[in-house]
Design a protein around this motif. Sequence first.
Motif, PDB file in Angstrom:
ATOM      1  N   LYS A  61       0.815  -1.214   0.000  1.00 58.17           N
ATOM      2  CA  LYS A  61       0.000   0.000   0.000  1.00 58.17           C
ATOM      3  C   LYS A  61       0.853   1.271   0.000  1.00 58.17           C
ATOM      4  CE  LYS A  61      -3.221   2.417   3.052  1.00 58.17           C
ATOM      5  NZ  LYS A  61      -3.859   2.376   4.354  1.00 58.17           N
ATOM      6  N   GLY A  62       1.874   1.344   0.804  1.00 54.74           N
ATOM      7  CA  GLY A  62       2.700   2.539   0.934  1.00 54.74           C
ATOM      8  C   GLY A  62       3.849   2.535  -0.061  1.00 54.74           C
ATOM      9  N   CYS A  63       5.031   2.644   0.460  1.00 54.71           N
ATOM     10  CA  CYS A  63       6.230   2.628  -0.382  1.00 54.71           C
ATOM     11  C   CYS A  63       6.429   1.221  -0.956  1.00 54.71           C
ATOM     12  CB  CYS A  63       7.445   3.027   0.454  1.00 54.71           C
ATOM     13  SG  CYS A  63       9.006   2.919  -0.445  1.00 54.71           S
ATOM     14  N   PRO A  64       6.692   1.108  -2.251  1.00 56.74           N
ATOM     15  CA  PRO A  64       6.874  -0.229  -2.829  1.00 56.74           C
ATOM     16  C   PRO A  64       8.103  -0.964  -2.275  1.00 56.74           C
ATOM     17  CG  PRO A  64       7.304   1.482  -4.456  1.00 56.74           C
ATOM     18  CD  PRO A  64       6.762   2.165  -3.250  1.00 56.74           C
ATOM     19  N   PHE A  65       9.045  -0.224  -1.700  1.00 58.15           N
ATOM     20  CA  PHE A  65      10.284  -0.816  -1.187  1.00 58.15           C
ATOM     21  C   PHE A  65      10.209  -1.112   0.317  1.00 58.15           C
ATOM     22  CE2 PHE A  65      14.975  -0.379  -0.212  1.00 58.15           C
ATOM     23  CZ  PHE A  65      15.365  -1.515  -0.891  1.00 58.15           C
ATOM     24  N   VAL A  66       9.077  -0.857   0.948  1.00 58.65           N
ATOM     25  CA  VAL A  66       8.951  -0.940   2.402  1.00 58.65           C
ATOM     26  C   VAL A  66       9.352  -2.299   2.983  1.00 58.65           C
ATOM     27  CG1 VAL A  66       6.498  -1.555   2.462  1.00 58.65           C
ATOM     28  CG2 VAL A  66       7.495  -0.279   4.361  1.00 58.65           C
ATOM     29  N   ASN A  67       9.051  -3.381   2.310  1.00 63.79           N
ATOM     30  CA  ASN A  67       9.362  -4.722   2.844  1.00 63.79           C
ATOM     31  C   ASN A  67      10.850  -5.040   2.867  1.00 63.79           C
ATOM     32  OD1 ASN A  67       6.622  -5.089   3.015  1.00 63.79           O
ATOM     33  ND2 ASN A  67       6.481  -6.352   1.190  1.00 63.79           N
ATOM     34  N   ARG A  68      11.649  -4.272   2.131  1.00 64.04           N
ATOM     35  CA  ARG A  68      13.076  -4.576   2.031  1.00 64.04           C
ATOM     36  C   ARG A  68      13.963  -3.452   2.550  1.00 64.04           C
ATOM     37  NH1 ARG A  68      14.777  -7.084  -3.291  1.00 64.04           N
ATOM     38  NH2 ARG A  68      15.962  -8.381  -1.896  1.00 64.04           N
TER      39      ARG A  68
END
Length: 114
Positions: A69-76
């Motif tokens: 939902k937020g930043c596309p890079f958030v999980n990494r």
Amino acid sequence: MLVKSFSQEIAVMYLGNVVEVMDSDKMQDIAFHPYTKALLNAVFTLNTFSENKIKLLSGDVPSPLDVPKGCPFVNRCEYAMEICKNEKPLLKEIEVNHKVACHLIEKKEEECLN
């Protein structure tokens, strides 16, 4: 770096989203987005005894069909904050010919004001 030889401007994308745009001749010095920095860190030489170790990104790459939902890079991202999970950062010009889509920009600006 090869990309400098045929491009004046670089747009770095992650999961179909532009996360940073900058002049190619300055990219090693001005890169700001954590993904851009990770890409630059992944460049290696033919010298197998290089002291620069490649730092691997942690976390799973999300499906391009189900981007967070937020930043596309958030999980990494090792610097991810709560806002990163909820709001997609907008591409913002931080200096002439340098744009970044990252909430760390706002955090850096707040630190400079205090």
